[in-house]
Scaffold this motif. Sequence first.
Motif, PDB file in Angstrom:
ATOM      1  N   SER A  84     -69.697  33.632 -15.505  1.00 13.25           N
ATOM      2  CA  SER A  84     -68.595  34.663 -15.531  1.00 13.25           C
ATOM      3  C   SER A  84     -68.118  34.831 -16.912  1.00 13.25           C
ATOM      4  N   LEU A  85     -68.882  35.189 -17.787  1.00 15.39           N
ATOM      5  CA  LEU A  85     -68.876  35.486 -19.170  1.00 15.39           C
ATOM      6  C   LEU A  85     -67.917  36.880 -19.195  1.00 15.39           C
ATOM      7  N   LYS A  86     -67.062  36.648 -20.304  1.00 13.39           N
ATOM      8  CA  LYS A  86     -65.935  37.763 -20.570  1.00 13.39           C
ATOM      9  C   LYS A  86     -65.874  38.283 -21.901  1.00 13.39           C
ATOM     10  N   PRO A  87     -65.687  39.546 -22.188  1.00 12.37           N
ATOM     11  CA  PRO A  87     -65.893  40.119 -23.654  1.00 12.37           C
ATOM     12  C   PRO A  87     -65.175  38.976 -24.406  1.00 12.37           C
ATOM     13  N   GLU A  88     -64.025  38.511 -24.162  1.00  7.08           N
ATOM     14  CA  GLU A  88     -63.335  37.584 -25.106  1.00  7.08           C
ATOM     15  C   GLU A  88     -64.067  36.238 -25.240  1.00  7.08           C
ATOM     16  N   ASP A  89     -65.062  36.027 -24.749  1.00  8.63           N
ATOM     17  CA  ASP A  89     -65.946  34.741 -24.982  1.00  8.63           C
ATOM     18  C   ASP A  89     -66.894  35.015 -26.153  1.00  8.63           C
ATOM     19  N   THR A  90     -66.919  36.451 -26.710  1.00  4.99           N
ATOM     20  CA  THR A  90     -67.796  36.701 -27.768  1.00  4.99           C
ATOM     21  C   THR A  90     -67.490  35.877 -29.133  1.00  4.99           C
ATOM     22  N   ALA A  91     -68.420  35.314 -29.710  1.00  4.55           N
ATOM     23  CA  ALA A  91     -67.861  34.440 -30.855  1.00  4.55           C
ATOM     24  C   ALA A  91     -69.281  33.806 -31.268  1.00  4.55           C
ATOM     25  N   VAL A  92     -69.202  33.149 -32.347  1.00  8.00           N
ATOM     26  CA  VAL A  92     -70.270  32.342 -32.774  1.00  8.00           C
ATOM     27  C   VAL A  92     -69.889  31.008 -32.266  1.00  8.00           C
TER      28      VAL A  92
END
Length: 125
Positions: A84-92
């Motif tokens: 259930s990935l969310k845009p706010e999971d974007t990261a290194v």
Amino acid sequence: VQLQASGGGLMQPGDSLTLSCAASGRTSSIYYMGWFRQAPGKEREFVAAISRSGSSTSYADSVNGRFTISRDNSENMVYLRMSSLKPEDTAVYSCAAGVDSRRNWGTTDREYVYWGQGTQVTVSS
């Protein structure tokens, strides 16, 4: 100890992705392992951690119920299953290893001694 993270990519919201972290070298010194992430312009934050046996885990509130950390000690691997990935999971995303035998895990980066180089996860529609 060397840690090598892999598995990142460009995902859409709602997708699932599994990150892998391979440990090599003096792996017998490793007790707990963890995943951290750092988004652009933000500080590194704790994501998940797992005890040496794998029987005990800890998660950040933001990922609890969506992410699962696991490890395979026979292969010196640790995984982070992200759902259930969310845009706010974007990261290194980086994996880390701790050597303090008194702890089941660590939730701050100062509790970890060894760090991998990170793998980029981008969640965008």
